[in-house]
Design an enzyme around this catalytic site. Structure first.
Site, PDB file in Angstrom:
ATOM      1  NE  ARG A  62      -3.817  -2.142  -0.367  1.00  0.00           N
ATOM      2  CZ  ARG A  62      -3.572  -2.997  -1.168  1.00  0.00           C
ATOM      3  NH1 ARG A  62      -2.359  -3.343  -1.612  1.00  0.00           N
ATOM      4  NH2 ARG A  62      -4.432  -4.123  -1.190  1.00  0.00           N
ATOM      5  CD  GLU A 119      -2.964   0.911  -3.920  1.00  0.00           C
ATOM      6  OE1 GLU A 119      -3.780   0.455  -4.937  1.00  0.00           O
ATOM      7  OE2 GLU A 119      -3.020   0.561  -2.880  1.00  0.00           O
ATOM      8  CB  SER A 124      17.507  14.538   2.133  1.00  0.00           C
ATOM      9  OG  SER A 124      18.379  13.665   2.667  1.00  0.00           O
TER      10      SER A 124
END
Length: 150
Positions: free
Chosen positions: A92, A95, A118
């Site tokens: 997830r 995703e 960073s």
């Protein structure tokens, strides 16, 4: 006599097994070494070197041997784990980056200019926020902006 070397991954598995067996939470371990929660979990699972004094506290708290303490203090290899990427929770996050990554990149460039956030000069935080529709998971990435320099 020195203890046989074990990998940071093996040490992380031993830490997690001992933590569960002893009934400790990750938060308790983080507080015991006075380090941020998410950093502590990542470090104890092998993604960061743990300062020797902190590794010794963890070892003592969990009843772990010198081979685990030594492994915790070593510099890690930070490589992608393709197997981990298929875990539903980790997936997830992938995703979310697949869906919002380009938008975040555009917003970083619009607000800061040509550069990156960073992941070395970086903080991450995790929180649970109560919500009537179901508790929310809040993950905050806080990275220093690094401009590209030509």
């Amino acid at each position: 006599m020195t203890a046989a070397a074990i990998s940071k991954v093996q040490a992380g598995e031993l830490v997690n097994d001992a933590r569960i067996a002893a009934g400790h939470t990750w938060r308790e371990l983080a507080e015991s070494i006075d380090k941020p929660l998410v950093w502590t979990v990542a470090a104890l699972l092998g993604k960061h070197p743990v300062p020797r004094d902190c590794a010794e506290i963890i070892g003592e708290t969990l009843g772990l041997g010198s081979e685990v303490i030594a492994a915790l203090t070593r510099q890690p290899y930070r490589i992608a784990d393709d197997g981990l990427a298929t875990d539903p929770t980790v997936y997830r996050f992938h995703e979310a980056i697949d869906v919002y990554g380009q938008a975040l990149k555009e917003l970083i460039h619009e607000e800061f200019g040509d550069g990156i956030m960073s992941a070395i000069n970086f903080n991450i935080d995790f929180a649970r926020v109560p919500d009537p529709a179901g508790d929310r998971v809040v993950v905050t990435f806080n990275g220093k902006f690094l401009p590209y320099q030509w």
